[in-house]
Design an enzyme around this catalytic site. Structure first.
Site, PDB file in Angstrom:
ATOM      1  N   GLY A   1       0.829  -1.196   0.000  1.00 46.13           N
ATOM      2  CA  GLY A   1       0.000   0.000   0.000  1.00 46.13           C
ATOM      3  C   GLY A   1       0.862   1.244   0.000  1.00 46.13           C
TER       4      GLY A   1
ATOM      5  N   GLU B   1       6.170  -4.780   7.435  1.00 46.28           N
ATOM      6  CA  GLU B   1       5.483  -3.722   8.172  1.00 46.28           C
ATOM      7  C   GLU B   1       6.151  -3.342   9.501  1.00 46.28           C
ATOM      8  OE1 GLU B   1       2.475  -5.679   5.463  1.00 46.28           O
ATOM      9  OE2 GLU B   1       4.067  -6.358   6.826  1.00 46.28           O
TER      10      GLU B   1
END
Length: 395
Positions: A69, A141
């Protein structure tokens, strides 16, 4: 001036829907507009009466399927005081992940090249994931102060051994055949045969709605393993090392175990014994753990514990992750600082809130998991998410 190409290209040939992520200069990273378009396409395909037999998702440009993303945009807006963009992004992304999992037809994600984070979400929840020798997959992440999301709390603990913990905590990369051996891909096909994949699915036509026929076609394109190998290095010797360390009872124990193993391996190196590949693997794994956010590590550990202990469904996992993501966007964790350091200012010197996972208060972690009364649920049918166990895990 020529009009810019759309970031999502939908091309329906006969009864096959080809969906292309078309943002190659950004390695096909997902913008909010792309996520909304993907969700719209998948929701339309989910309706009764769809004439599409099969969906094929691919990335443009030859370098990446999808690098994740566009978290840089999310954080830049959040730092300017606009949290709504990040909330809208993660809401749409997670609902799309669930919609993919519920599609009534085969869904083939051709994960050729780089696939990370959100790119895993666009692929893993579908029926088939095709890796190639060029595939490089990671869940990075924790290294930017976030946590493995896009339904990772649902699938990471279901991977072989403790690969899920390893991937979610370290952000380390899997390559080529390792991606299939780890369970992220269902098939491993040489990139040179991808044109045959497109021809094969088109030849099936309406019969591509049959999962068994699609699977058979994909298997016919797979390259047989080299004689005497059978599996990648991941299953040959990395997995036992991963299990030995990441199968322990807390993040602190994992780090301590890795440190002890690295110290012992350095001693073996001086004496001329041991495998250099294993020593390098242990050193790299420890370094990756040291780089990541201790708070993100604590949250990731607790998230996986809750999911496994509570037998949470995918929708429940995505709801849990949304509460976390909203709070991370609002600055309650290390996400804004991690993206600043690695993607905006690029000084690569994040100032994490805690210097070590042992310093992370359990109450801080538990608070991040609390429901958000001001946010409507992602799914109207989603049951309440519980802690999944009477006792919180050690960090």
């Amino acid at each position: 001036m020529a009009a810019e190409e759309p970031e999502i290209i939908l091309d329906v040939k006969d009864s096959i829907a080809f969906v292309t992520l078309n943002r190659p200069r950004a390695l096909n990273s997902l913008s909010l507009g792309m996520v909304h378009r993907l969700l719209s396409i998948n929701q339309e395909l989910s309706q009764p009466g769809s004439k599409v037999a099969c969906v094929v998702v691919q990335g443009a440009g030859g370098k990446a399927f999808c690098a994740g993303g566009d978290v840089k945009e999310v954080v830049m807006r959040a730092r300017a005081g606009d949290w709504s963009y990040g909330s809208a992004f993660f809401r749409a992304e997670y609902v799309n992940n669930a919609t993919i999992a519920q599609l009534p037809m085969p869904y083939i994600a051709v994960i050729d090249g780089i696939v990370m984070g959100g790119g895993v979400g666009v692929s893993y929840h579908g029926t088939f994931r095709v890796a190639t020798e060029r595939t490089v997959l990671a869940m990075p992440e924790a290294g930017i102060g976030l946590f493995p999301d896009i339904g990772a709390s649902f699938f990471l603990h279901r991977l072989p051994g403790h690969i899920g913990r390893y991937m979610g905590l370290t952000g380390q990369r899997l390559k080529g055949a390792e991606v299939k051996d780890a369970g992220f891909a269902t098939h491993f096909i040489p990139s040179s045969r991808l044109p045959d994949l497109e021809r094969g699915i088109l030849e099936l036509g309406p019969s591509a709605a049959d999962l068994a026929k699609v699977d058979s076609m994909l298997r016919s394109l797979e390259q047989p393993p080299a004689a005497g190998s059978g599996h990648s290095e991941l299953l040959k010797w990395k997995l036992p090392l991963i299990n030995a360390h990441f199968g322990l009872g807390s993040v602190g124990e994992v780090v301590a175990s890795l440190q002890a193993a690295v110290d012992a391996a350095d001693g073996d190196n001086r004496s001329g014994s041991g495998s250099e590949a294993a020593r390098a693997f242990l050193r790299d794994t420890l370094a990756a753990m040291r780089r990541g956010s201790p708070l993100s590590h604590a949250v990731t550990w607790e998230m996986l514990r809750r999911s496994a202990a509570g037998h949470l469904t995918l929708q429940q996992c995505l709801q849990l992750e949304f509460w976390l993501a909203r709070r991370f966007v609002a600055g309650e964790a290390d996400f804004l600082e991690g993206v600043r350091a690695l993607l905006i200012d690029k000084d690569n010197k994040p100032r994490w809130r805690y210097g070590d996972v042992k310093q992370v208060p359990g109450v801080v972690v538990q608070r991040l998991f609390e429901p958000l009364p001001d946010e409507p649920p992602l799914f109207s049918s989603c049951m309440a998410v519980t802690a999944g166990g009477a006792h919180a895990s050690r960090m």
